[in-house]
Design a protein around this motif. Sequence first.
Motif, PDB file in Angstrom:
ATOM      1  N   CYS A 134       0.817  -1.213   0.000  1.00  0.00           N
ATOM      2  CA  CYS A 134       0.000   0.000   0.000  1.00  0.00           C
ATOM      3  C   CYS A 134       0.854   1.268   0.000  1.00  0.00           C
ATOM      4  CB  CYS A 134      -0.942   0.001   1.193  1.00  0.00           C
ATOM      5  SG  CYS A 134      -2.148  -1.336   1.171  1.00  0.00           S
ATOM      6  N   ALA A 135       2.131   1.134  -0.298  1.00  0.00           N
ATOM      7  CA  ALA A 135       3.000   2.305  -0.357  1.00  0.00           C
ATOM      8  C   ALA A 135       2.570   3.217  -1.500  1.00  0.00           C
ATOM      9  CB  ALA A 135       4.450   1.861  -0.544  1.00  0.00           C
ATOM     10  N   PRO A 136       2.822   4.526  -1.398  1.00  0.00           N
ATOM     11  CA  PRO A 136       2.445   5.451  -2.478  1.00  0.00           C
ATOM     12  C   PRO A 136       3.015   4.999  -3.818  1.00  0.00           C
ATOM     13  CG  PRO A 136       3.135   6.676  -0.532  1.00  0.00           C
ATOM     14  CD  PRO A 136       3.433   5.228  -0.252  1.00  0.00           C
ATOM     15  N   GLY A 137       2.173   5.039  -4.848  1.00  0.00           N
ATOM     16  CA  GLY A 137       2.599   4.615  -6.168  1.00  0.00           C
ATOM     17  C   GLY A 137       2.549   3.121  -6.379  1.00  0.00           C
ATOM     18  N   THR A 138       1.959   2.396  -5.435  1.00  0.00           N
ATOM     19  CA  THR A 138       1.907   0.939  -5.546  1.00  0.00           C
ATOM     20  C   THR A 138       1.218   0.501  -6.837  1.00  0.00           C
ATOM     21  OG1 THR A 138       1.158  -1.097  -4.483  1.00  0.00           O
ATOM     22  CG2 THR A 138      -0.259   0.811  -4.267  1.00  0.00           C
ATOM     23  N   ARG A 139       1.597  -0.667  -7.310  1.00  0.00           N
ATOM     24  CA  ARG A 139       0.951  -1.231  -8.496  1.00  0.00           C
ATOM     25  C   ARG A 139      -0.175  -2.192  -8.119  1.00  0.00           C
ATOM     26  NH1 ARG A 139       5.199  -4.601  -7.415  1.00  0.00           N
ATOM     27  NH2 ARG A 139       5.067  -6.789  -8.079  1.00  0.00           N
ATOM     28  N   PHE A 140      -0.494  -2.279  -6.819  1.00  0.00           N
ATOM     29  CA  PHE A 140      -1.455  -3.274  -6.358  1.00  0.00           C
ATOM     30  C   PHE A 140      -2.800  -2.651  -5.989  1.00  0.00           C
ATOM     31  CE2 PHE A 140       2.459  -5.715  -4.993  1.00  0.00           C
ATOM     32  CZ  PHE A 140       2.345  -6.669  -5.998  1.00  0.00           C
ATOM     33  N   GLY A 141      -3.846  -3.116  -6.614  1.00  0.00           N
ATOM     34  CA  GLY A 141      -5.200  -2.851  -6.159  1.00  0.00           C
ATOM     35  C   GLY A 141      -5.828  -1.563  -6.636  1.00  0.00           C
ATOM     36  N   VAL A 142      -7.151  -1.517  -6.486  1.00  0.00           N
ATOM     37  CA  VAL A 142      -7.970  -0.380  -6.903  1.00  0.00           C
ATOM     38  C   VAL A 142      -8.388   0.393  -5.655  1.00  0.00           C
ATOM     39  CG1 VAL A 142     -10.069   0.329  -8.099  1.00  0.00           C
ATOM     40  CG2 VAL A 142      -8.815  -1.713  -8.876  1.00  0.00           C
ATOM     41  N   THR A 143      -8.168   1.685  -5.651  1.00  0.00           N
ATOM     42  CA  THR A 143      -8.585   2.511  -4.512  1.00  0.00           C
ATOM     43  C   THR A 143     -10.082   2.804  -4.620  1.00  0.00           C
ATOM     44  OG1 THR A 143      -7.865   4.463  -5.757  1.00  0.00           O
ATOM     45  CG2 THR A 143      -6.325   3.556  -4.136  1.00  0.00           C
ATOM     46  N   ALA A 144     -10.666   3.170  -3.477  1.00  0.00           N
ATOM     47  CA  ALA A 144     -12.116   3.339  -3.408  1.00  0.00           C
ATOM     48  C   ALA A 144     -12.634   4.408  -4.363  1.00  0.00           C
ATOM     49  CB  ALA A 144     -12.521   3.677  -1.976  1.00  0.00           C
ATOM     50  N   ASP A 145     -11.851   5.444  -4.596  1.00  0.00           N
ATOM     51  CA  ASP A 145     -12.312   6.529  -5.463  1.00  0.00           C
ATOM     52  C   ASP A 145     -12.410   6.125  -6.923  1.00  0.00           C
ATOM     53  OD1 ASP A 145      -9.369   6.471  -5.171  1.00  0.00           O
ATOM     54  OD2 ASP A 145      -9.407   8.103  -6.623  1.00  0.00           O
ATOM     55  N   LYS A 146     -11.865   4.962  -7.284  1.00  0.00           N
ATOM     56  CA  LYS A 146     -11.893   4.510  -8.682  1.00  0.00           C
ATOM     57  C   LYS A 146     -12.993   3.472  -8.941  1.00  0.00           C
ATOM     58  CE  LYS A 146      -6.977   5.342  -9.709  1.00  0.00           C
ATOM     59  NZ  LYS A 146      -6.594   5.927  -8.416  1.00  0.00           N
ATOM     60  N   LEU A 147     -13.695   3.053  -7.899  1.00  0.00           N
ATOM     61  CA  LEU A 147     -14.743   2.045  -8.069  1.00  0.00           C
ATOM     62  C   LEU A 147     -16.085   2.704  -8.386  1.00  0.00           C
ATOM     63  CD1 LEU A 147     -14.017  -0.434  -5.126  1.00  0.00           C
ATOM     64  CD2 LEU A 147     -13.705  -0.887  -7.561  1.00  0.00           C
ATOM     65  N   PRO A 148     -16.873   2.110  -9.284  1.00  0.00           N
ATOM     66  CA  PRO A 148     -18.226   2.632  -9.527  1.00  0.00           C
ATOM     67  C   PRO A 148     -19.127   2.312  -8.336  1.00  0.00           C
ATOM     68  CG  PRO A 148     -17.903   0.584 -10.727  1.00  0.00           C
ATOM     69  CD  PRO A 148     -16.565   0.937 -10.119  1.00  0.00           C
ATOM     70  N   GLU A 149     -20.127   3.122  -8.109  1.00  0.00           N
ATOM     71  CA  GLU A 149     -21.028   2.897  -6.980  1.00  0.00           C
ATOM     72  C   GLU A 149     -21.734   1.549  -7.086  1.00  0.00           C
ATOM     73  OE1 GLU A 149     -21.525   4.460  -4.090  1.00  0.00           O
ATOM     74  OE2 GLU A 149     -19.784   5.652  -4.689  1.00  0.00           O
TER      75      GLU A 149
END
Length: 381
Positions: A134-149
């Motif tokens: 979860c370090a800044p710039g990580t290549r892992f995972g989708v953050t909550a702000d990028k998910l559709p409702e």
Amino acid sequence: MQTPYYMIEESLLRRNLGLIRDVARRTDSEWILAFKAFALWKTFPIFREYISATTASSLSEARLALEEFGAKAHTFSPAYKEDEMDDIIRCSSHLTFNSLSQYERFHERAATCSLGIRVNPEYSEVGTLLYNPCAPGTRFGVTADKLPETLPSDIRGFHCHCHCESGADVFQRTLQHIEEKFSRWFPQLEWINFGGGHLVTRKDYDIELLVSMMQKFHERWPHLKVIFEPGSAFAWQTGPLVSSVVDVVEDKGIRTAILDVSFTCHMPDCLEMPYYPDVRGAEHIEPSETGGLPADLQPSAFVYRLGGNSCLSGDFMGLWQFDHELQVGEQIVFEDMIHYTTVKTNTFNGITHPSICMLHEDGTLELLRRFTYEDYRDRMD
């Protein structure tokens, strides 16, 4: 048994497996084996007595799950390749995508799998940057702000991995962030995978805290199936790496015992993390500020740097004090060298690769694998 060799002890493995099975029952969750930390497939018949599934992060691991463990894998990869996708789908029961673009590209082909998205809670207490997903710039995972409702209808679960040999207290704090960020999507899901790094077999792990947390989580989200996928926890403290002293050299007052193993080849995490392994019958000593012997050390002390047998200058570790003078041919035993170590080894410099054996509960020692020149040669075939 001729050194070097890894020796996994069946009784210790079964101890861990039994504990994990009990934790799975008490937390009403499924615990599965992560191959990235342990993939000794000749032990899988023992594992099948305690667990029913595994997790893979590549086509080779997914095939190992299906062909050797005997069950389809829970599979995650940072990025799936087009030419491997059909085989990965064939070998997988669950398939987690690292990005929405990967989901869009492959989800229709993967309709036979239970599909998930890896999410990034933007919080982790992993101190070593190399291991912090979860370090800044990580290549892992989708953050909550990028998910559709509203999630796509075929997304069945979330996967979240942000621990490394962590305790229940760390998970408790992390879970708060996971729920704060992503719980509004939980009603749309069937399962949640809390990843690996939950070191429940460590002596100081607070199992009762974990049980309490999961009971409350199930009360909040009774429809969600919970999955954990540790690797280290299964093989934690299940056996050593046994080596021998090949020579002893000295420079500037530092004696180095050169061994028939290599840190860079056979214990890479010691250099990468880094950490000092436990050496049987020896005490680790902090060096001076210049890297030499401590000023208050008695001249007669049996202090040695342990050096690997490769040509890499940095293939050595720390200073250890023994209660006697080391002799050529004497065994040096590195404790707890089964998890991760056995899967991350390499044959740099053509150094003899440690054999792998199992000490059974009846006291018999079984050779599972001896490596030869052909194994080194055929990597380049």
